[in-house]
Design a protein around this motif. Structure first.
Motif, PDB file in Angstrom:
ATOM      1  N   ASP A  94      -6.794   8.722  -0.184  1.00  0.00           N
ATOM      2  CA  ASP A  94      -5.479   8.784  -0.725  1.00  0.00           C
ATOM      3  C   ASP A  94      -4.585   7.657  -0.755  1.00  0.00           C
ATOM      4  N   ILE A  95      -5.265   6.367  -0.340  1.00  0.00           N
ATOM      5  CA  ILE A  95      -4.244   5.221  -0.307  1.00  0.00           C
ATOM      6  C   ILE A  95      -4.477   4.461  -1.727  1.00  0.00           C
ATOM      7  N   ALA A  96      -3.213   3.966  -2.412  1.00  0.00           N
ATOM      8  CA  ALA A  96      -3.258   3.163  -3.321  1.00  0.00           C
ATOM      9  C   ALA A  96      -2.548   1.932  -3.204  1.00  0.00           C
ATOM     10  N   ASP A  97      -3.051   0.843  -3.989  1.00  0.00           N
ATOM     11  CA  ASP A  97      -2.548  -0.425  -3.839  1.00  0.00           C
ATOM     12  C   ASP A  97      -1.075  -0.116  -5.001  1.00  0.00           C
ATOM     13  N   LEU A  98       0.072  -0.612  -4.658  1.00  0.00           N
ATOM     14  CA  LEU A  98       1.190  -0.393  -5.451  1.00  0.00           C
ATOM     15  C   LEU A  98       1.705  -1.889  -5.941  1.00  0.00           C
ATOM     16  N   LEU A  99       2.030  -1.671  -7.149  1.00  0.00           N
ATOM     17  CA  LEU A  99       2.799  -3.065  -7.553  1.00  0.00           C
ATOM     18  C   LEU A  99       4.113  -2.866  -7.982  1.00  0.00           C
ATOM     19  N   PHE A 100       5.043  -3.698  -7.703  1.00  0.00           N
ATOM     20  CA  PHE A 100       6.482  -3.341  -7.907  1.00  0.00           C
ATOM     21  C   PHE A 100       6.830  -4.830  -8.502  1.00  0.00           C
ATOM     22  N   SER A 101       8.033  -4.754  -9.485  1.00  0.00           N
ATOM     23  CA  SER A 101       8.439  -5.554 -10.165  1.00  0.00           C
ATOM     24  C   SER A 101      10.043  -5.786 -10.134  1.00  0.00           C
ATOM     25  N   LYS A 102      10.591  -6.858 -10.204  1.00  0.00           N
ATOM     26  CA  LYS A 102      12.149  -6.905 -10.461  1.00  0.00           C
ATOM     27  C   LYS A 102      12.479  -8.134 -11.274  1.00  0.00           C
ATOM     28  N   THR A 103      13.271  -8.025 -12.177  1.00  0.00           N
ATOM     29  CA  THR A 103      13.723  -9.237 -12.723  1.00  0.00           C
ATOM     30  C   THR A 103      15.105  -9.521 -12.535  1.00  0.00           C
ATOM     31  N   LEU A 104      15.289 -10.730 -11.733  1.00  0.00           N
ATOM     32  CA  LEU A 104      16.693 -11.174 -11.238  1.00  0.00           C
ATOM     33  C   LEU A 104      17.839 -11.463 -12.197  1.00  0.00           C
ATOM     34  N   THR A 105      18.779 -11.271 -11.826  1.00  0.00           N
ATOM     35  CA  THR A 105      20.295 -11.451 -12.665  1.00  0.00           C
ATOM     36  C   THR A 105      20.415 -12.972 -12.458  1.00  0.00           C
ATOM     37  N   SER A 106      21.832 -13.236 -13.092  1.00  0.00           N
ATOM     38  CA  SER A 106      22.175 -14.508 -12.674  1.00  0.00           C
ATOM     39  C   SER A 106      22.353 -15.161 -11.367  1.00  0.00           C
ATOM     40  N   PRO A 107      22.240 -16.471 -11.238  1.00  0.00           N
ATOM     41  CA  PRO A 107      22.380 -16.772  -9.633  1.00  0.00           C
ATOM     42  C   PRO A 107      23.825 -16.670  -9.198  1.00  0.00           C
ATOM     43  N   ASN A 108      24.698 -16.570 -10.104  1.00  0.00           N
ATOM     44  CA  ASN A 108      26.101 -16.273  -9.619  1.00  0.00           C
ATOM     45  C   ASN A 108      26.390 -14.936  -9.257  1.00  0.00           C
ATOM     46  N   GLU A 109      25.650 -13.802  -9.352  1.00  0.00           N
ATOM     47  CA  GLU A 109      25.855 -12.505  -9.038  1.00  0.00           C
ATOM     48  C   GLU A 109      25.069 -11.986  -8.008  1.00  0.00           C
ATOM     49  N   SER A 118       2.676  -0.232 -11.382  1.00  0.00           N
ATOM     50  CA  SER A 118       1.126   0.217 -11.186  1.00  0.00           C
ATOM     51  C   SER A 118       0.910   0.775 -10.123  1.00  0.00           C
ATOM     52  N   SER A 119      -0.226   1.493  -9.915  1.00  0.00           N
ATOM     53  CA  SER A 119      -0.711   2.115  -8.902  1.00  0.00           C
ATOM     54  C   SER A 119      -2.092   2.245  -9.008  1.00  0.00           C
ATOM     55  N   ASN A 120      -3.103   1.454  -8.259  1.00  0.00           N
ATOM     56  CA  ASN A 120      -4.642   1.596  -8.214  1.00  0.00           C
ATOM     57  C   ASN A 120      -5.113   2.292  -6.946  1.00  0.00           C
ATOM     58  N   ALA A 121      -5.972   3.066  -7.240  1.00  0.00           N
ATOM     59  CA  ALA A 121      -6.730   3.931  -6.087  1.00  0.00           C
ATOM     60  C   ALA A 121      -7.603   2.817  -5.388  1.00  0.00           C
ATOM     61  N   THR A 122      -7.710   3.032  -4.238  1.00  0.00           N
ATOM     62  CA  THR A 122      -8.628   2.325  -3.293  1.00  0.00           C
ATOM     63  C   THR A 122      -9.595   3.085  -2.935  1.00  0.00           C
ATOM     64  N   ALA A 139       0.748  -1.410   0.053  1.00  0.00           N
ATOM     65  CA  ALA A 139      -0.089   0.170   0.228  1.00  0.00           C
ATOM     66  C   ALA A 139       0.877   1.233   0.011  1.00  0.00           C
ATOM     67  N   SER A 140       0.485   2.346  -0.618  1.00  0.00           N
ATOM     68  CA  SER A 140       1.253   3.658  -0.748  1.00  0.00           C
ATOM     69  C   SER A 140       1.730   4.101   0.484  1.00  0.00           C
ATOM     70  N   TYR A 141       1.064   3.772   1.728  1.00  0.00           N
ATOM     71  CA  TYR A 141       1.335   4.273   3.187  1.00  0.00           C
ATOM     72  C   TYR A 141       2.466   3.539   3.672  1.00  0.00           C
ATOM     73  N   MET A 142       2.449   2.058   3.429  1.00  0.00           N
ATOM     74  CA  MET A 142       3.418   1.228   4.052  1.00  0.00           C
ATOM     75  C   MET A 142       4.988   1.425   3.651  1.00  0.00           C
ATOM     76  N   SER A 143       5.415   0.767   2.403  1.00  0.00           N
ATOM     77  CA  SER A 143       6.813   0.416   2.444  1.00  0.00           C
ATOM     78  C   SER A 143       7.312   0.697   0.983  1.00  0.00           C
ATOM     79  N   PRO A 144       6.722   1.722   0.078  1.00  0.00           N
ATOM     80  CA  PRO A 144       7.413   1.459  -1.349  1.00  0.00           C
ATOM     81  C   PRO A 144       8.931   1.998  -1.597  1.00  0.00           C
ATOM     82  N   LYS A 145       9.203   2.928  -0.550  1.00  0.00           N
ATOM     83  CA  LYS A 145      10.493   2.826  -0.522  1.00  0.00           C
ATOM     84  C   LYS A 145      11.503   1.973  -0.404  1.00  0.00           C
ATOM     85  N   PHE A 146      10.934   0.842   0.555  1.00  0.00           N
ATOM     86  CA  PHE A 146      11.865  -0.333   0.818  1.00  0.00           C
ATOM     87  C   PHE A 146      11.956  -1.067  -0.610  1.00  0.00           C
ATOM     88  N   TYR A 147      10.964  -1.291  -1.279  1.00  0.00           N
ATOM     89  CA  TYR A 147      10.996  -2.121  -2.405  1.00  0.00           C
ATOM     90  C   TYR A 147      11.956  -1.338  -3.400  1.00  0.00           C
TER      91      TYR A 147
END
Length: 104
Positions: A79-94, A71-75, A54-62
């Protein structure tokens, strides 16, 4: 921490919930748990991870850990929004991030 694989997209894992008690936030516990999930994912060939918060929780953490907001979807709560974060992981050796735990 609650994680699940996606039935719709292969090689994708969703962090449905990650909670660290406020008294011990900032000690590296959340970062360490997420890092461990990422390492385990890489070792079994999974390379995409999404996280919801949620927008009030921990976006800076991610963001600090290399996640990008996709994405950001209003609730119904104004003024609270649901936020979706994404990450593509690199090689397992890095190793991009190794958590540093602090005492509390």
């Amino acid at each position: 921490i609650i994680i699940k694989s996606s039935p719709y997209i292969s090689k994708l894992v969703e962090v449905e919930s990650l909670y660290v008690s406020p008294e011990i936030q900032g000690c590296g516990i959340g970062s360490g748990l997420l890092w461990l999930v990422e390492v385990c994912m890489q070792r079994i060939g999974l390379n995409n991870i999404i996280a919801c918060t949620a927008s009030y929780m921990s976006p800076k953490f991610y963001e600090k850990l290399g996640y990008k907001q996709i994405s950001s979807n209003a609730t119904k709560y104004g003024d609270i929004a649901d936020l979706l974060f994404s990450k593509t992981l690199t090689s397992p050796n890095e190793v991009i991030f190794a958590p540093k735990l602090r005492s509390f």
